[in-house]
Scaffold this motif. Structure first.
Motif, short mmCIF file in Angstrom:
data_model
loop_
_atom_site.label_atom_id
_atom_site.label_comp_id
_atom_site.label_asym_id
_atom_site.label_seq_id
_atom_site.Cartn_x
_atom_site.Cartn_y
_atom_site.Cartn_z
N UNK A 88 58.07 -11.79 -18.55
CA UNK A 88 56.94 -13.11 -18.40
C UNK A 88 57.96 -13.21 -16.44
N UNK A 89 57.02 -14.09 -16.16
CA UNK A 89 57.02 -14.90 -14.49
C UNK A 89 56.55 -16.53 -15.49
N UNK A 90 57.26 -17.28 -14.97
CA UNK A 90 57.38 -18.69 -15.51
C UNK A 90 57.65 -19.41 -13.96
N UNK A 93 59.29 -23.83 -9.04
CA UNK A 93 59.69 -21.84 -8.45
C UNK A 93 58.93 -21.28 -9.76
N UNK A 94 58.67 -20.01 -9.53
CA UNK A 94 58.24 -18.72 -9.21
C UNK A 94 58.74 -18.28 -9.59
N UNK A 95 59.35 -17.49 -10.80
CA UNK A 95 60.18 -16.47 -10.88
C UNK A 95 59.90 -15.91 -12.16
N UNK A 96 60.44 -14.00 -12.33
CA UNK A 96 60.34 -13.41 -13.86
C UNK A 96 61.99 -13.50 -13.95
N UNK A 97 61.33 -13.58 -15.87
CA UNK A 97 62.54 -14.13 -16.75
C UNK A 97 63.32 -12.91 -16.93
N UNK A 100 71.82 -21.25 -25.93
CA UNK A 100 70.27 -20.93 -26.45
C UNK A 100 70.06 -22.24 -25.68
N UNK A 101 68.71 -22.02 -25.48
CA UNK A 101 67.70 -23.01 -24.40
C UNK A 101 67.61 -22.67 -23.01
N UNK A 102 68.55 -21.49 -22.10
CA UNK A 102 68.45 -21.28 -21.19
C UNK A 102 67.86 -20.21 -21.14
N UNK A 103 67.38 -19.69 -19.45
CA UNK A 103 66.93 -18.75 -19.21
C UNK A 103 67.40 -17.83 -17.23
N UNK A 104 68.05 -16.83 -17.64
CA UNK A 104 68.58 -16.16 -15.99
C UNK A 104 66.58 -15.57 -15.57
N UNK A 105 66.90 -15.96 -14.10
CA UNK A 105 65.09 -16.01 -14.30
C UNK A 105 65.42 -15.07 -12.77
N UNK A 106 65.42 -14.46 -11.95
CA UNK A 106 65.42 -13.53 -10.56
C UNK A 106 64.05 -13.50 -9.97
N UNK A 107 63.37 -13.61 -8.65
CA UNK A 107 62.92 -13.38 -8.10
C UNK A 107 62.46 -11.67 -7.37
N UNK A 108 61.20 -11.02 -7.48
CA UNK A 108 60.34 -9.62 -7.51
C UNK A 108 61.91 -9.48 -6.29
N UNK A 109 61.71 -10.57 -5.11
CA UNK A 109 62.62 -9.67 -3.99
C UNK A 109 63.40 -9.85 -3.99
N UNK A 143 55.38 -23.03 -18.16
CA UNK A 143 54.94 -22.33 -18.76
C UNK A 143 54.89 -21.00 -18.21
N UNK A 144 53.95 -20.15 -18.57
CA UNK A 144 54.32 -18.33 -17.85
C UNK A 144 52.85 -18.68 -17.40
N UNK A 145 52.93 -18.07 -15.83
CA UNK A 145 51.97 -17.38 -15.38
C UNK A 145 51.29 -16.01 -15.77
N UNK A 146 49.94 -16.67 -16.24
CA UNK A 146 48.83 -15.66 -16.88
C UNK A 146 47.75 -14.93 -15.77
N UNK A 147 47.53 -15.64 -14.68
CA UNK A 147 47.12 -15.18 -13.85
C UNK A 147 46.62 -15.28 -12.38
N UNK A 148 46.67 -14.72 -11.73
CA UNK A 148 46.90 -14.88 -10.30
C UNK A 148 45.76 -15.21 -9.39
N UNK A 149 45.34 -16.20 -8.62
CA UNK A 149 44.41 -16.07 -8.08
C UNK A 149 44.69 -15.60 -6.19
N UNK A 150 44.61 -14.30 -5.99
CA UNK A 150 45.01 -14.34 -3.99
C UNK A 150 44.83 -14.35 -3.08
N UNK A 151 45.57 -14.67 -2.48
CA UNK A 151 44.98 -15.63 -0.97
C UNK A 151 44.53 -14.73 -0.58
#
Length: 188
Positions: free
Chosen positions: A77-79, A90-94, A143-152, A172-180
């Motif tokens: 998920x992207x959070x 921040x917005x990263x992938x879990x 418990x209650x922690x996540x390791x997240x990494x950017x796609x780039x 929360x989790x990213x549900x939708x992208x509105x492209x620039x």
């Protein structure tokens, strides 16, 4: 016979008042409903603008993302989250979930992302010295922690540099992208 009294060209005054009152009430009702719906949407969703290139190619600079608040977080998920002593969201992938097996050697973390916990499916990450020291004694993600990494990964500031992300810090989790929309300049 009532129309003859007022003539055919104009409506009776009471009909005009009733129509005006109806229009005003509909406007008030519509505005009230919009405010209530907006409040409910803001309670469950938020929108963030992407700044930086750490999520390319999935998300690009100035894209906007719709984030569903308080949703269950799953691997990949992207959070959207905040980090203490860092500004903005921040917005990263879990990648790593609580309970995933891991170990650290020479500032490299090996993360077991397989279902069996047998290190058949792993990812390896170079950690900053500070984070490597923090993770050194762990054999599982707490418990209650996540390791997240950017796609780039080459440019991303993520769990490799600031450590785990606490569940309470995840919006929360990213549900939708509105492209620039990048408009080309004339004359360039």
């Amino acid at each position: 016979m009532a129309n003859k009294r007022y003539g055919h060209a104009e409506d009776p005054p009471n009909d005009r008042r009733t129509l005006l009152l109806t229009v005003v009430l509909l406007i008030i009702l519509s505005v009230t409903m919009l405010l209530v719906m907006r409040g409910q949407l803001q309670k469950h969703y938020s929108v963030h603008t992407i700044s930086g290139t750490s999520m390319i190619p999935t998300l690009t600079e100035e894209d906007q993302v719709l984030v569903k608040k308080k949703s269950q977080v799953q691997r990949y998920d992207i959070v959207a989250f905040s980090i203490d002593k860092e500004e903005g969201m921040f917005v990263k992938r879990v990648i790593g979930l609580p309970g995933d097996s891991m170990f650290v050697r020479n500032e490299r973390m090996v993360l077991d992302i397989g279902e069996q916990g047998d290190f058949e499916t792993t990812n390896t990450y170079q950690l900053s010295p500070t984070v490597a020291d923090e993770f050194q004694t762990l054999n599982k993600i707490p418990e209650d922690v996540y390791f997240v990494v950017g796609d780039h990964v080459d440019v991303s500031k993520d769990s490799r540099t600031f450590g785990f992300v606490h569940r309470k810090s995840i919006e929360g989790t990213v549900q939708f992208r509105f492209p620039a929309i990048h408009l080309a300049r004339l004359g360039d």
